[in-house]
Scaffold this motif. Sequence first.
Motif, PDB file in Angstrom:
ATOM      1  N   CYS B   6      -6.642  44.732  37.459  1.00 34.39           N
ATOM      2  CA  CYS B   6      -7.625  45.821  37.499  1.00 34.39           C
ATOM      3  C   CYS B   6      -6.970  47.071  36.916  1.00 34.39           C
ATOM      4  O   CYS B   6      -5.861  47.422  37.305  1.00 34.39           O
ATOM      5  N   TRP B   8      -7.380  49.993  37.531  1.00 35.35           N
ATOM      6  CA  TRP B   8      -7.151  51.047  38.517  1.00 35.35           C
ATOM      7  C   TRP B   8      -6.276  50.607  39.695  1.00 35.35           C
ATOM      8  O   TRP B   8      -5.584  51.394  40.276  1.00 35.35           O
ATOM      9  N   CYS B   9      -6.348  49.321  40.055  1.00 38.66           N
ATOM     10  CA  CYS B   9      -5.667  48.859  41.268  1.00 38.66           C
ATOM     11  C   CYS B   9      -4.496  47.931  40.990  1.00 38.66           C
ATOM     12  O   CYS B   9      -3.765  47.565  41.899  1.00 38.66           O
ATOM     13  N   HIS B  59     -14.402  44.929  40.122  1.00 44.12           N
ATOM     14  CA  HIS B  59     -13.473  44.762  41.244  1.00 44.12           C
ATOM     15  C   HIS B  59     -14.234  45.016  42.547  1.00 44.12           C
ATOM     16  O   HIS B  59     -14.048  46.040  43.207  1.00 44.12           O
ATOM     17  N   CYS B  63     -11.816  48.744  44.018  1.00 44.40           N
ATOM     18  CA  CYS B  63     -12.323  50.046  43.600  1.00 44.40           C
ATOM     19  C   CYS B  63     -13.785  49.987  43.154  1.00 44.40           C
ATOM     20  O   CYS B  63     -14.386  51.017  42.896  1.00 44.40           O
TER      21      CYS B  63
HETATM   22 ZN   LIG Z   1      -9.820  47.978  41.195  1.00 50.92          ZN
END
Ligand SMILES: [Zn+2]
Lengths: 417, 110
Positions: B6, B8-9, B59, B63
Motif C-alpha cells: 500500500c 500509504w501503509c 486498502h 487506510c
Molecule cells: Zn493503506
Amino acid sequence: MAKYSIFSLVKNAASHHQNWDRAWRDNRPKADGYDVVIIGGGGHGLATAYYLAKEHGITNVAVIERSWLGGGNTGRNTTIIRSNYLWDESAALYEKSLQLYEGLSQELNYNIMFSQRGVLNLAHNLGDVREGMRRVNALRLNGIDSEWLTAEQVKEFCPIINISKDVRYPIMGGTLQRRAGTARHDAVAWGFARAASARGVDIIQNCEVTGIRRENGKVVGVETSMGFVKAGKVGIVAAGHSSVVAGMADLRLPVESHPLQALVSEPVKPVIDCVVMSNTVHVYVSQSDKGELVMGAGIDAYTGYGQRGSFHVIEHQMGALLELFPIFSRLRMLRQWGGIVDVCPDASPIISKTPVENLFINCGWGTGGFKATPGSGFVFAHTIARGEPHALNAAFGLERFTTGHLIDEHGAAAVAH
Amino acid sequence: MLLINCPWCGPRDETEFGYGGEAHRARPADPSSLGDAEWAEFLFMRTNPKGAHRERWVHSHGCRRWFNVERHTVTNQILRVYPIGGTDAVAERPVEQVVETKEPKQGSGS
Ligand SMILES: [Zn+2]
Ligand SMILES: Cc1cc2nc3c(=O)[nH]c(=O)nc-3n(C[C@H](O)[C@H](O)[C@H](O)COP(=O)(O)OP(=O)(O)OC[C@H]3O[C@@H](n4cnc5c(N)ncnc54)[C@H](O)[C@@H]3O)c2cc1C
C-alpha cells in the motif's frame, strides 16, 4: 472401436488386460485440413465434435488440444451435475444436459459413473429461504424436479449435518434436486473422445493453437505448434483461455479469467451420500467413490491464469465445512489444485456465432460448466453445423451484451463472483 | 497469496485489500452520445490479459484508499504500484519488468 461389455471384460481378463484397444486414435493434423476445427480438448470440445459427427454427419473434424484431453477444467472440477437454475433459458439448457447425462453411459458405451445422489442447496437466512422457495417454484413451472426441505428434513436426508440453531449461520432449510448428482469427470472426456474418434473425428493432443488465420475477414484455419491447419469453420472451446484464443482473431470477450480451487481429503468410509452446497457459508462437498471428500468454494476475487488460488479462500471454505459438519474436524486434506474459469458478467455462458465469419465461440461457463458438458456440445455442434443457434442456446449469444438481455444466474451459479 | 505494498501503509497481506477490477476505465464523458455497442464495451468488455494487468485495489482494512497495481496474471508478481489519477502518462509507460511467464505444471484433478 470394440464394444465394451461383460464379454470384452472377461475376454481381456484372460490375457491380463494387456490387449485392450486404444480408446481413441492419437492423430497428427491432416494436410488437406478439416471442415471443422475445435480448439480445446476439454469435455465441451470433445462433446461438440461427437455431436457434429452424430447429429449432423460432419465427421471431417479435428479437436486440437495443447495438453492432454480433459487436463483443463474438465479434469479439475468438483463434478457436481444439476439443473436447478432460475431463468427459463438456463433451466432449459442445463436440463437438456442433465437428460443427456442420464443416458450417456449407454450412449457412449463408456461408464461415466453418473450418480444421481441428490443435491442440497442450503438456506441460512430469510433471503436464502425466499430465494430457494422461489427457485423451487420456478423450476417446477419448467417441469424440473425440485423440493423445499425444512431444516429437520435436511437432517433426515443428510444425517451428519449440523442443524443446531446455536451457530452463526443456522440451517433454515434447503432445496433438493434428487435427479442431480455427480459423474466421473475424466470419464466424461474419455467417453466423448472415444465415441468421437470412432465416428472419424481426429484427436490431436499436445498441439497448441497459436494463431487464427483469416483471409478477407473470414477464418480459413489455425496456426499450431504442428503447423498450419486448414479449416472451414473454427470453434473456440478453451474455457479459462477463451480471451487469449479469441484475441488471436481480434475478438474481445466479456469474460474475465479467475482461479478456482478444489481440494480432497484423505479417503474415509462412506459418510455422506449426497451433494451439499451452501452459498452463504460457502462450501460444496460430496464424497468420491474412493472415499475422499471433494470440496470447492469461491473464486479468487482478482483475475489470474496461475492455476493455484489464494490460501485464505481455502481457510474460509474449511471454516464453512466445519460449521456444517463438525464431524470432519479431524479430517486431513490431501491435495489442492486450481483451474482457471472464465466468468461472464451475468454468470451465464456464451455459445455463439461471432462477428468473424466462420468463427464460433463457446465460453464463459465460469464455475459451473461441467454439468453442461453434453448439452453444451449438443447445441454448439448445431450452431457450428447450421451457422445458426439451436433454440436452446439462442439466448446465449454474444449480442446479449449489447441488447441488454442478460441472463442473470448469479444466484444459481452457487459460487460467489 | 499476494503481498501488496500500500503506498500509504506499506506491505500488507492481500486479505486486507479489495479488488476493483481493470484500471484506466473512465466512465464515458458524454453518456447520451453512446450507442449500445459502445456501452457494452464500457460495461462488459475487459482486457483479461495473460500477462501484465493494470488493476485497482483498495486498502479496505487499512487506510481505505484506492491505488493502481500492475500485476502479472500468471506469476502473480506485482510489477509496480502507482497512484490513481494522472493515469494516462502512467498507463502508457511500458512494463518496466519483464517477468518470465512460466506456467505451473498441470496438477491432477479429482
Ligand atoms: Zn493503506
Ligand atoms: C475447481 C473447479 C471446480 C468446479 N466445479 C464444478 C462443478 O462442481 N460442477 C460444474 O458443473 N462445473 C464445475 N466447474 C466448472 C467446469 O469444470 C468447467 O466449466 C468445464 O469443465 C469447462 O469445460 P471445457 O471443456 O469448456 O473446458 P476445459 O476442460 O478447461 O477445456 C478447455 C481446453 O482448451 C485447451 N486450450 C486452451 N488454450 C488452447 C490453445 N491455444 N490450443 C489448444 N488447446 C487449448 C486447454 O488445455 C483445455 O484442455 C469447476 C471448475 C473448477 C476449476
